[in-house]
Scaffold this motif. Sequence first.
Motif, PDB file in Angstrom:
ATOM      1  N   MET A 180       0.829  -1.205   0.000  1.00 47.19           N
ATOM      2  CA  MET A 180       0.000   0.000   0.000  1.00 47.19           C
ATOM      3  C   MET A 180       0.860   1.250   0.000  1.00 47.19           C
ATOM      4  O   MET A 180       0.554   2.240  -0.672  1.00 47.19           O
ATOM      5  N   HIS A 181       1.959   1.215   0.750  1.00 46.16           N
ATOM      6  CA  HIS A 181       2.861   2.374   0.794  1.00 46.16           C
ATOM      7  C   HIS A 181       3.549   2.573  -0.545  1.00 46.16           C
ATOM      8  O   HIS A 181       3.673   3.706  -1.042  1.00 46.16           O
ATOM      9  N   LEU A 182       3.985   1.484  -1.161  1.00 45.42           N
ATOM     10  CA  LEU A 182       4.678   1.565  -2.443  1.00 45.42           C
ATOM     11  C   LEU A 182       3.760   2.070  -3.543  1.00 45.42           C
ATOM     12  O   LEU A 182       4.171   2.866  -4.406  1.00 45.42           O
ATOM     13  N   THR A 183       2.502   1.640  -3.516  1.00 45.15           N
ATOM     14  CA  THR A 183       1.535   2.054  -4.548  1.00 45.15           C
ATOM     15  C   THR A 183       0.792   3.329  -4.176  1.00 45.15           C
ATOM     16  O   THR A 183      -0.081   3.782  -4.922  1.00 45.15           O
ATOM     17  N   ASN A 189      -8.872  -1.693  -3.571  1.00 42.61           N
ATOM     18  CA  ASN A 189     -10.138  -2.188  -4.095  1.00 42.61           C
ATOM     19  C   ASN A 189     -10.026  -3.702  -4.284  1.00 42.61           C
ATOM     20  O   ASN A 189      -8.924  -4.264  -4.246  1.00 42.61           O
ATOM     21  N   PRO A 190     -11.140  -4.401  -4.497  1.00 45.47           N
ATOM     22  CA  PRO A 190     -11.095  -5.869  -4.610  1.00 45.47           C
ATOM     23  C   PRO A 190     -10.122  -6.371  -5.679  1.00 45.47           C
ATOM     24  O   PRO A 190      -9.449  -7.385  -5.479  1.00 45.47           O
ATOM     25  N   TYR A 191     -10.032  -5.654  -6.803  1.00 46.23           N
ATOM     26  CA  TYR A 191      -9.120  -6.068  -7.866  1.00 46.23           C
ATOM     27  C   TYR A 191      -7.665  -5.959  -7.408  1.00 46.23           C
ATOM     28  O   TYR A 191      -6.866  -6.885  -7.610  1.00 46.23           O
ATOM     29  N   ASP A 192      -7.303  -4.817  -6.797  1.00 45.00           N
ATOM     30  CA  ASP A 192      -5.933  -4.628  -6.299  1.00 45.00           C
ATOM     31  C   ASP A 192      -5.587  -5.666  -5.235  1.00 45.00           C
ATOM     32  O   ASP A 192      -4.483  -6.221  -5.223  1.00 45.00           O
ATOM     33  N   PHE A 193      -6.534  -5.917  -4.348  1.00 43.67           N
ATOM     34  CA  PHE A 193      -6.273  -6.868  -3.269  1.00 43.67           C
ATOM     35  C   PHE A 193      -6.109  -8.289  -3.824  1.00 43.67           C
ATOM     36  O   PHE A 193      -5.257  -9.045  -3.355  1.00 43.67           O
ATOM     37  N   ASN A 227     -16.448  -1.699   0.487  1.00 44.05           N
ATOM     38  CA  ASN A 227     -15.954  -2.946  -0.113  1.00 44.05           C
ATOM     39  C   ASN A 227     -14.479  -2.844  -0.492  1.00 44.05           C
ATOM     40  O   ASN A 227     -14.002  -3.551  -1.392  1.00 44.05           O
ATOM     41  N   ASN A 228     -13.757  -1.947   0.189  1.00 44.49           N
ATOM     42  CA  ASN A 228     -12.318  -1.824  -0.008  1.00 44.49           C
ATOM     43  C   ASN A 228     -11.596  -2.332   1.234  1.00 44.49           C
ATOM     44  O   ASN A 228     -12.127  -2.275   2.341  1.00 44.49           O
ATOM     45  N   TYR A 229     -10.361  -2.784   1.038  1.00 47.46           N
ATOM     46  CA  TYR A 229      -9.569  -3.336   2.139  1.00 47.46           C
ATOM     47  C   TYR A 229      -8.627  -2.267   2.682  1.00 47.46           C
ATOM     48  O   TYR A 229      -7.936  -1.587   1.917  1.00 47.46           O
ATOM     49  N   LYS A 230      -8.594  -2.132   3.999  1.00 45.07           N
ATOM     50  CA  LYS A 230      -7.701  -1.131   4.598  1.00 45.07           C
ATOM     51  C   LYS A 230      -7.435  -1.476   6.060  1.00 45.07           C
ATOM     52  O   LYS A 230      -8.133  -2.313   6.663  1.00 45.07           O
TER      53      LYS A 230
END
Length: 569
Positions: A180-183, A189-193, A227-230
Amino acid sequence: EQYNNFNESELNREKIVPIIDDFHYVEDKEKHITNLLKYSLCVIIVDEIFNINIKDETLIYSFTTFRIKELKPSIRYELVKKWVGLSDKGFSYQGIDNNVELINNTLGRNIGKGLIPAYPFFILSTLFTYETFLPLNQDITSQGHCYQAFIYYYLGTKRGVKFDAMDVYLNFLSEVASYMHLTKKNELNPYDFSNFMKNYSSKYNLPISQDILLDNLFEIFSKNSFNNYKFKYQCFYYYFVAKAFSDHAEEPKEWERILDILHNLQIDENAYITVFLIHHSKKIGIFDEIERISSSLFSNYRPATLDKDELGFFDEQSHNIVKAVLPPTNHTPEMERNRRLKLEDQMEQSSDSEIEQVKGNGAAINDFRKAIKTVEVMGCIIRNRAGSLERDKLQNIFLDGMNVHLRLLSSFINIIKGDNEQKEIVEYISKRLSHLDEGKNPNEKLTEEKKKKYAYNIFWNANFFVIYGILYKIVHSLGSDKLIEISNQICENIDNPSSILVKHGILMGYEKNLQIDELNKRINENDFSKIAKKVAEMIVVDYSSVNQITYRDKQRIENTLNISRHRLK
């Protein structure tokens, strides 16, 4: 046992108030809420997304919803005071102040707006963790250790994760935080996760299912209502970003990322990550780099000494500076502490927009902010690692941090020293005072002569309080009850007015120790400027206002330092 063989119908139902905790875990919630409605009052305690799971909205509307508020500074103070009162040592202002500072550090209020909410759970857990575990192992940071305790408590006690399985969860959290820090993403979002999990599974063994992993990490890292991961709290994000950096610090790319963070500590996120990085890593290069950065800040100036040669021009205006006055006889420390806590409450509750306005833009503001934040981080380092860093390293970091502020102060003194600068600022203040006359009768308006006189006094008093404020910042950024010997040695070796003021400010602030005879002797020596002496008097008055001092000792302050007492008319 109390309600065994109890017949509910024998009691007046109006007198029964059911209270159910963790109601969000209950199945068939609508049925139970319907049954509860037969009572005129009931309390159900739920998580923050509970109402999403209820189909019949009319059931929810029959309840009044409350949310836990964060404890403001005055209530945090009262909570700490009660905690200190429970200890064997009993009530003491030193115990209260040290614990309040511990809480502010753990919550992250010493660097920015904060890391975690000021809820009673986090505050009491911090106090308990610090008193119970920290003295057993000084080779850790108090702040980092508290967060580590939160994480282990949650995973081990609340979720039943066995100790030998902790590594799976900690590694996952480190890697997702680093990603997450690098990006540069606050949430995935679900796709990124999904992409992250594919890459993670190809690189690391994951002996449990993704569902179990996320279920056990619900209070640390989970899916939000979008619906996002954090990460649930930013503190855990910073903690695990720092852990990832520490784990890979030997890699050139990671070291470059660390250097970028260290060179931009004016950004709150970088400051927080650095504090946790020091917890995870003993890499000496990090400390060396911070020392190099601090030496570069305001490097065109020498550290301010506040002696007669430096402040001779200011001493000529000392008669215009407000006099320090001891509190009246009927004054109590609690009265002054309560007054200050009310101000802290107002400041902490001010809006983000107001805070952003204060930050401002421009190179000068950025340099100022970078200096302040860098020293705050340096203070966190030496306080948190007071028992594990070598003495020489502690001394170097303390001295470098103090000199950053003193060079900043020297730059300020250089600005106000010039006659043209003084004249311009006084004229500006005088024009601003003209706004006070708007709407007044001609007879009530200030004359130009009075405006100029008021502007002159405002200018020199503002300058005095800038000097006092920077010294106050040194004391409270770098001071600690664990570092008294270090600060004493550094300040005594320098032995100029500014270092002496820092030394005694730390003694009064963190040891509750006023060395009145030694201070009086030193401020009356030839090198002490009148302004530096007035700062010393103000520090003593500040100490006397918030600490319990006997009538006899107040008289001693009055007679020895020649500080008058406020007299009631």
